[in-house]
Design a protein around this motif. Structure first.
Motif, PDB file in Angstrom:
ATOM      1  N   UNK A 114       0.823  -1.214   0.000  1.00  0.00           N
ATOM      2  CA  UNK A 114       0.000   0.000   0.000  1.00  0.00           C
ATOM      3  C   UNK A 114       0.854   1.258   0.000  1.00  0.00           C
ATOM      4  N   UNK A 115       1.881   1.261   0.825  1.00  0.00           N
ATOM      5  CA  UNK A 115       2.775   2.417   0.908  1.00  0.00           C
ATOM      6  C   UNK A 115       3.534   2.603  -0.394  1.00  0.00           C
ATOM      7  N   UNK A 116       4.201   1.551  -0.858  1.00  0.00           N
ATOM      8  CA  UNK A 116       5.115   1.691  -2.000  1.00  0.00           C
ATOM      9  C   UNK A 116       4.426   1.769  -3.359  1.00  0.00           C
ATOM     10  N   UNK A 117       3.341   1.027  -3.547  1.00  0.00           N
ATOM     11  CA  UNK A 117       2.654   1.045  -4.845  1.00  0.00           C
ATOM     12  C   UNK A 117       1.762   2.271  -5.021  1.00  0.00           C
ATOM     13  N   UNK A 118       1.136   2.724  -3.939  1.00  0.00           N
ATOM     14  CA  UNK A 118       0.108   3.747  -4.093  1.00  0.00           C
ATOM     15  C   UNK A 118       0.409   5.086  -3.437  1.00  0.00           C
ATOM     16  N   UNK A 119       1.042   5.094  -2.282  1.00  0.00           N
ATOM     17  CA  UNK A 119       1.268   6.370  -1.591  1.00  0.00           C
ATOM     18  C   UNK A 119       2.523   7.080  -2.071  1.00  0.00           C
ATOM     19  N   UNK A 120       3.639   6.391  -2.108  1.00  0.00           N
ATOM     20  CA  UNK A 120       4.919   7.020  -2.436  1.00  0.00           C
ATOM     21  C   UNK A 120       4.939   7.653  -3.836  1.00  0.00           C
ATOM     22  N   UNK A 121       4.394   6.995  -4.871  1.00  0.00           N
ATOM     23  CA  UNK A 121       4.474   7.618  -6.198  1.00  0.00           C
ATOM     24  C   UNK A 121       3.820   9.003  -6.299  1.00  0.00           C
ATOM     25  N   UNK A 122       2.849   9.278  -5.431  1.00  0.00           N
ATOM     26  CA  UNK A 122       2.163  10.576  -5.469  1.00  0.00           C
ATOM     27  C   UNK A 122       2.477  11.436  -4.241  1.00  0.00           C
ATOM     28  N   UNK A 123       3.466  11.001  -3.459  1.00  0.00           N
ATOM     29  CA  UNK A 123       3.848  11.685  -2.222  1.00  0.00           C
ATOM     30  C   UNK A 123       2.642  11.918  -1.312  1.00  0.00           C
ATOM     31  N   UNK A 124       1.864  10.858  -1.126  1.00  0.00           N
ATOM     32  CA  UNK A 124       0.713  10.876  -0.235  1.00  0.00           C
ATOM     33  C   UNK A 124       1.175  10.363   1.128  1.00  0.00           C
ATOM     34  N   UNK A 125       0.615  10.931   2.170  1.00  0.00           N
ATOM     35  CA  UNK A 125       0.980  10.524   3.524  1.00  0.00           C
ATOM     36  C   UNK A 125      -0.013   9.532   4.104  1.00  0.00           C
ATOM     37  N   UNK A 126       0.496   8.691   4.957  1.00  0.00           N
ATOM     38  CA  UNK A 126      -0.314   7.916   5.891  1.00  0.00           C
ATOM     39  C   UNK A 126      -0.123   8.622   7.225  1.00  0.00           C
ATOM     40  N   UNK A 127      -0.739   8.132   8.249  1.00  0.00           N
ATOM     41  CA  UNK A 127      -0.559   8.745   9.562  1.00  0.00           C
ATOM     42  C   UNK A 127       0.447   7.977  10.388  1.00  0.00           C
ATOM     43  N   UNK A 128       0.546   8.345  11.641  1.00  0.00           N
ATOM     44  CA  UNK A 128       1.386   7.639  12.592  1.00  0.00           C
ATOM     45  C   UNK A 128       2.859   7.682  12.254  1.00  0.00           C
ATOM     46  N   UNK A 129       3.570   6.669  12.730  1.00  0.00           N
ATOM     47  CA  UNK A 129       5.014   6.623  12.479  1.00  0.00           C
ATOM     48  C   UNK A 129       5.310   6.400  11.002  1.00  0.00           C
ATOM     49  N   UNK A 130       4.436   5.682  10.318  1.00  0.00           N
ATOM     50  CA  UNK A 130       4.618   5.510   8.874  1.00  0.00           C
ATOM     51  C   UNK A 130       4.527   6.871   8.183  1.00  0.00           C
ATOM     52  N   UNK A 131       3.556   7.671   8.568  1.00  0.00           N
ATOM     53  CA  UNK A 131       3.407   9.003   7.981  1.00  0.00           C
ATOM     54  C   UNK A 131       4.601   9.896   8.249  1.00  0.00           C
ATOM     55  N   UNK A 132       5.107   9.848   9.471  1.00  0.00           N
ATOM     56  CA  UNK A 132       6.295  10.640   9.793  1.00  0.00           C
ATOM     57  C   UNK A 132       7.484  10.136   8.976  1.00  0.00           C
TER      58      UNK A 132
END
Length: 187
Positions: free
Chosen positions: A20-38
């Protein structure tokens, strides 16, 4: 048998989270929350390894767990280490899919929430703020997804100061789907 199910949940949940992080969030510089978001914020700004940042940020939380509830410490240490490792290990898959940003935020949120929810269902997690949310859930009876949503919103707001308004809005959408998916799975 429970041990095998828990191990499967830990590994499969970590893979879902990492994808989820690498395929979908990182390519568009989208954040998750928590320590992953930081970790993602620091990755976007200084190109630091997200998983390594998660480990570093989790140290004080694990020290707290060591003194207050060793069961949490042992149950979550494996989840934090495996998911952090897989986030950095699966970083190269980030460019494999071309998905519009809005769909990436939704799909990323669903995958991350599924991974977190699956792990939490078996009393393990990625550590960090997920651990705090799990601890608060056990103490208050309020669904863990609600706590994750509140903590994640705080991280997104802080990260929003460093991002574009589009990224900020997509990140809000992501954490909504993380919270909803986590809540659904952990019922």
């Amino acid at each position: 048998m429970y041990f095998l199910k828990k191990g499967f949940a830990l590994i499969f949940g970590s893979i879902l989270l990492s994808l989820g992080v690498n395929l979908f969030l990182v390519p568009h510089e989208i954040l998750d929350g928590g320590t992953v978001g930081i970790g993602l914020i620091l990755n976007y700004i200084w190109d630091l390894n997200t998983g390594l940042i998660i480990i570093i940020l989790s140290i004080p939380i694990f020290i707290f767990a060591w003194f207050h509830n060793r069961n949490y410490f042992y149950n979550n240490l494996h989840g934090m280490l495996i998911s952090s490792f897989l986030i950095d290990f699966l970083k190269p898959v980030g460019g494999l899919l071309e998905v519009e940003a809005i769909y990436s935020s939704i799909l990323g949120g669903i995958l991350v929430g599924s991974g977190i929810g699956l792990m939490l269902k078996f009393h393990t997690s990625t550590g960090g703020t997920d651990f705090i949310a799990q601890f608060l859930c056990d103490k208050t009876g309020i669904n863990v997804g609600i706590y994750i949503l509140i903590i994640d919103a705080f991280v997104i707001i802080c990260g929003g100061l460093l991002l574009t308004s589009e990224t900020f809005l997509l990140s809000i959408l992501t954490i909504l789907f993380v919270g909803i998916t986590t809540s659904y799975i952990t019922r």
